[in-house]
Design an enzyme around this catalytic site. Structure first.
Site, PDB file in Angstrom:
ATOM      1  N   ARG A  19       0.769  -1.114  -0.014  1.00  0.00           N
ATOM      2  CA  ARG A  19      -0.063  -0.144  -0.136  1.00  0.00           C
ATOM      3  C   ARG A  19       0.850   1.375  -0.142  1.00  0.00           C
ATOM      4  O   ARG A  19       1.284   0.945  -0.758  1.00  0.00           O
ATOM      5  CB  ARG A  19      -1.046  -0.072   1.369  1.00  0.00           C
ATOM      6  CG  ARG A  19      -2.018   0.857   0.832  1.00  0.00           C
ATOM      7  CD  ARG A  19      -1.423   2.375   1.356  1.00  0.00           C
ATOM      8  NE  ARG A  19      -1.466   2.653   2.461  1.00  0.00           N
ATOM      9  CZ  ARG A  19      -0.486   3.840   3.747  1.00  0.00           C
ATOM     10  NH1 ARG A  19      -0.245   4.833   2.780  1.00  0.00           N
ATOM     11  NH2 ARG A  19      -0.605   4.009   4.437  1.00  0.00           N
ATOM     12  N   ASP A  20       1.630   1.479   1.098  1.00  0.00           N
ATOM     13  CA  ASP A  20       2.435   2.954   0.806  1.00  0.00           C
ATOM     14  C   ASP A  20       3.349   2.864   0.128  1.00  0.00           C
ATOM     15  O   ASP A  20       4.361   3.756  -0.534  1.00  0.00           O
ATOM     16  CB  ASP A  20       2.766   3.260   2.712  1.00  0.00           C
ATOM     17  CG  ASP A  20       3.193   4.680   3.357  1.00  0.00           C
ATOM     18  OD1 ASP A  20       3.352   5.232   2.437  1.00  0.00           O
ATOM     19  OD2 ASP A  20       2.513   4.584   4.091  1.00  0.00           O
ATOM     20  N   HIS A 216       3.600   4.984  12.794  1.00  0.00           N
ATOM     21  CA  HIS A 216       3.927   4.762  11.324  1.00  0.00           C
ATOM     22  C   HIS A 216       5.654   5.238  10.895  1.00  0.00           C
ATOM     23  O   HIS A 216       4.874   6.858  11.038  1.00  0.00           O
ATOM     24  CB  HIS A 216       2.805   4.780  11.279  1.00  0.00           C
ATOM     25  CG  HIS A 216       3.027   4.862   9.308  1.00  0.00           C
ATOM     26  ND1 HIS A 216       2.112   3.672   8.529  1.00  0.00           N
ATOM     27  CD2 HIS A 216       3.097   5.842   7.998  1.00  0.00           C
ATOM     28  CE1 HIS A 216       2.808   4.441   7.370  1.00  0.00           C
ATOM     29  NE2 HIS A 216       3.223   5.455   7.027  1.00  0.00           N
ATOM     30  N   HIS A 218       7.949   7.288   8.702  1.00  0.00           N
ATOM     31  CA  HIS A 218       8.957   7.398   7.295  1.00  0.00           C
ATOM     32  C   HIS A 218      10.206   7.930   7.627  1.00  0.00           C
ATOM     33  O   HIS A 218      10.907   8.209   8.631  1.00  0.00           O
ATOM     34  CB  HIS A 218       8.034   8.671   6.959  1.00  0.00           C
ATOM     35  CG  HIS A 218       6.981   7.421   5.937  1.00  0.00           C
ATOM     36  ND1 HIS A 218       6.917   7.326   4.728  1.00  0.00           N
ATOM     37  CD2 HIS A 218       5.874   7.268   6.271  1.00  0.00           C
ATOM     38  CE1 HIS A 218       5.808   6.746   4.418  1.00  0.00           C
ATOM     39  NE2 HIS A 218       5.161   7.154   5.204  1.00  0.00           N
ATOM     40  N   CYS A 249       3.679   9.837   0.912  1.00  0.00           N
ATOM     41  CA  CYS A 249       2.187  10.396   0.653  1.00  0.00           C
ATOM     42  C   CYS A 249       2.942  11.238  -0.472  1.00  0.00           C
ATOM     43  O   CYS A 249       3.408  12.202  -0.923  1.00  0.00           O
ATOM     44  CB  CYS A 249       2.001  10.897   1.688  1.00  0.00           C
ATOM     45  SG  CYS A 249       0.530  11.656   0.690  1.00  0.00           S
ATOM     46  N   ASN A 258       8.954   4.478   3.717  1.00  0.00           N
ATOM     47  CA  ASN A 258       8.905   4.113   4.853  1.00  0.00           C
ATOM     48  C   ASN A 258       9.806   3.239   6.124  1.00  0.00           C
ATOM     49  O   ASN A 258      10.940   3.101   4.891  1.00  0.00           O
ATOM     50  CB  ASN A 258       7.893   2.974   5.293  1.00  0.00           C
ATOM     51  CG  ASN A 258       6.542   3.782   5.076  1.00  0.00           C
ATOM     52  OD1 ASN A 258       5.827   3.847   3.520  1.00  0.00           O
ATOM     53  ND2 ASN A 258       5.218   3.617   6.012  1.00  0.00           N
TER      54      ASN A 258
HETATM   55  N1  COA Z   1     -13.180   5.053  -4.342  1.00  0.00           N
HETATM   56  C1  COA Z   1     -12.999   4.917  -5.830  1.00  0.00           C
HETATM   57  N2  COA Z   1     -13.441   5.973  -5.936  1.00  0.00           N
HETATM   58  C2  COA Z   1     -13.873   7.431  -5.173  1.00  0.00           C
HETATM   59  C3  COA Z   1     -13.677   7.334  -4.086  1.00  0.00           C
HETATM   60  C4  COA Z   1     -13.282   5.695  -3.518  1.00  0.00           C
HETATM   61  N3  COA Z   1     -12.680   5.696  -2.540  1.00  0.00           N
HETATM   62  N4  COA Z   1     -14.022   8.174  -3.620  1.00  0.00           N
HETATM   63  C5  COA Z   1     -14.489   9.246  -4.015  1.00  0.00           C
HETATM   64  N5  COA Z   1     -14.492   8.350  -5.304  1.00  0.00           N
HETATM   65  C6  COA Z   1     -15.045   8.739  -6.907  1.00  0.00           C
HETATM   66  C7  COA Z   1     -15.996   9.388  -6.581  1.00  0.00           C
HETATM   67  O1  COA Z   1     -16.907   8.573  -7.140  1.00  0.00           O
HETATM   68  C8  COA Z   1     -16.094  10.896  -7.856  1.00  0.00           C
HETATM   69  O2  COA Z   1     -16.396  10.099  -9.026  1.00  0.00           O
HETATM   70  P1  COA Z   1     -16.351  10.547 -10.740  1.00  0.00           P
HETATM   71  O3  COA Z   1     -15.826  12.090 -10.618  1.00  0.00           O
HETATM   72  O4  COA Z   1     -16.674   9.204 -11.281  1.00  0.00           O
HETATM   73  O5  COA Z   1     -17.996  11.125  -9.552  1.00  0.00           O
HETATM   74  C9  COA Z   1     -15.230  11.075  -7.415  1.00  0.00           C
HETATM   75  O6  COA Z   1     -14.069  10.015  -6.287  1.00  0.00           O
HETATM   76  C10 COA Z   1     -14.728  12.448  -6.260  1.00  0.00           C
HETATM   77  O7  COA Z   1     -15.636  12.133  -5.574  1.00  0.00           O
HETATM   78  P2  COA Z   1     -16.095  12.688  -4.290  1.00  0.00           P
HETATM   79  O8  COA Z   1     -16.410  12.879  -3.748  1.00  0.00           O
HETATM   80  O9  COA Z   1     -15.735  14.780  -4.429  1.00  0.00           O
HETATM   81  O10 COA Z   1     -13.918  13.256  -4.061  1.00  0.00           O
HETATM   82  P3  COA Z   1     -12.509  14.313  -3.949  1.00  0.00           P
HETATM   83  O11 COA Z   1     -12.547  14.170  -5.230  1.00  0.00           O
HETATM   84  O12 COA Z   1     -12.956  15.411  -3.557  1.00  0.00           O
HETATM   85  O13 COA Z   1     -11.514  13.331  -3.250  1.00  0.00           O
HETATM   86  C11 COA Z   1     -10.812  11.340  -1.428  1.00  0.00           C
HETATM   87  C12 COA Z   1     -12.116  12.665  -2.023  1.00  0.00           C
HETATM   88  C13 COA Z   1     -11.024  11.031  -0.226  1.00  0.00           C
HETATM   89  C14 COA Z   1     -11.865  10.160  -2.731  1.00  0.00           C
HETATM   90  C15 COA Z   1      -9.561  11.555  -3.205  1.00  0.00           C
HETATM   91  O14 COA Z   1      -9.136  12.781  -2.317  1.00  0.00           O
HETATM   92  C16 COA Z   1      -8.953  10.431  -2.189  1.00  0.00           C
HETATM   93  O15 COA Z   1      -8.925   9.434  -2.877  1.00  0.00           O
HETATM   94  N6  COA Z   1      -8.460  10.948  -1.225  1.00  0.00           N
HETATM   95  C17 COA Z   1      -6.869   9.481  -1.014  1.00  0.00           C
HETATM   96  C18 COA Z   1      -5.313  10.249  -0.546  1.00  0.00           C
HETATM   97  C19 COA Z   1      -4.801   9.009  -1.020  1.00  0.00           C
HETATM   98  O16 COA Z   1      -4.681   7.541  -0.821  1.00  0.00           O
HETATM   99  N7  COA Z   1      -3.039   8.978  -0.206  1.00  0.00           N
HETATM  100  C20 COA Z   1      -1.949   8.446   0.263  1.00  0.00           C
HETATM  101  C21 COA Z   1      -2.491   7.880   1.310  1.00  0.00           C
HETATM  102  S1  COA Z   1      -2.328   8.239   2.887  1.00  0.00           S
HETATM  103 ZN    ZN Z   2       2.947   6.171   5.250  1.00  0.00          ZN
END
Ligand code: COA
Ligand code: ZN
Length: 320
Positions: A19-20, A216, A218, A249, A258
């Protein structure tokens, strides 16, 4: 004085490379290669493996195949397969893919949470409430799923700098009130130092048992293993680490890997802290990473070998 701990308590390592480690890789790693990596890790003695995330595929394209990975890995009894989840949609995907544990992530700092999750901390917490209700429903049925809450940037934020310790403890309290089973304190960009770690760990362990707390770290500034030892001495027993020292990240400027799993397991082996992990096979696996990813990796043990991997004395020395 003995160089090794006597009767040391086990240090539990959660492997997070799938994952990370992979989330920040610029080159696509095939689904089959991810599965092979997780299947190999599953045989080495880890109790827990974070096998992927169910986040927006636009945010983290490298892990967009989470469903296929979780559905096709070979589940080993005794290994908990964890999925990182940001919201209810991610939780639905993780539950459908039979993740054993959902890891909910929010940053202690508003600015990093907005950069990473595109929402305020309050919105993240509201989403976690929905996830908790959804998981409790699922667990009321046949599925038994545990919940972990991560406090990212808990030891410092790349945008805001120092984070007030009371804010971190306040989030720990909120997570506990939400009913989360475990809590992870994450040093997202390697800003923690050992004295800070010892103090925060001691304070958190006044609130929850060591079995419910994961650290956790890094290694962004080279302090990763020093922080592990400080946390262990303060009573922490569970640590995330990534094979080869991969990770970071993508939404934290300057992020890097990490702490490296084999470097950590070697530290423990040398000091007499049991981990239950097969270090020799871990090194073999780590040495395959450059071919898989197309670049060198930060871990040091796989390059140097173990202390007991001695070298032949050169001929010129024998002649002296
Ligand atoms: N899995 C898949 N798709 C997702 C989702 C999820 N968990 N959550 C939201 N989406 C999709 C929505 O369905 C939407 O799709 P569309 O554009 O086809 O309609 C799109 O993403 C936007 O949705 P929204 O709720 O407005 O999300 P956002 O753009 O505000 O982003 C997160 C919010 C949380 C989904 C996004 O920032 C994210 O995934 N961040 C994780 C980052 C990460 O993993 N960082 C490293 C680990 S710490
Ligand atoms: Zn991390």
């Amino acid at each position: 004085m003995n160089d090794r701990y006597e009767n040391a308590e086990k240090l539990v390592v959660q492997e997070v490379a799938p994952r990370d480690g992979l989330q920040i890789e610029p080159t696509w790693v095939e689904t089959a290669d991810k599965i092979a990596l997780i299947d190999s890790l599953s045989t080495l003695g880890f109790a827990r493996i974070e096998a992927g995330s169910f986040v927006s595929p636009k945010a983290i394209p490298a892990l967009r195949d989470g469903e296929a990975v979780f559905q096709q890995i070979e589940r080993h009894p005794g290994v908990v397969y964890v999925a990182l989840v940001p919201n209810l949609k991610g939780a639905e995907r993780a539950l459908a893919s039979r993740a054993d544990e959902l890891n909910l992530v929010m940053s202690a700092s508003q600015s990093h949470n907005r950069a990473n999750m595109r929402m305020s901390c309050e919105s993240s917490l509201a989403a976690f409430g929905d996830v908790v209700r959804r998981v409790k429903d699922a667990s009321g049925g046949s599925q038994k799923v545990s919940l972990n809450g991560t406090v990212a940037t808990a030891f410092g934020c790349p945008f805001e700098g120092a984070i007030a310790e009371d804010r971190v403890l306040g989030i720990v309290d909120i997570y506990r009130k939400l009913g989360l089973d475990g809590i992870t304190l994450a040093d997202t960009t390697g800003m923690a130092n050992p004295r800070q770690v010892a103090r925060i760990v001691s304070r958190v362990l006044e609130r929850l048992p060591a079995a419910a707390l994961t650290l956790h770290f890094h290694n962004t500034r080279g302090l990763g293993l020093a922080n592990v030892l400080a946390a262990y001495e303060a009573g922490a027993r569970r640590f995330d680490a990534a094979l080869g020292g991969l990770g970071g990240c993508p939404f934290a400027p300057g992020a890097s890997g990490n702490i490296c799993t084999e470097d950590l397991v070697n530290l423990c082996a040398e000091m007499g802290i049991p981990t239950g992990i097969d270090l020799d096979q871990l090194i073999v696996l780590s040495r395959g990473l450059p071919a898989l990813l197309g670049h060198d990796v930060p871990g040091q043990l796989a390059k140097a070998g173990r202390n007991r991997d001695l070298h032949a004395v050169p001929d010129y020395v024998l002649q002296i």
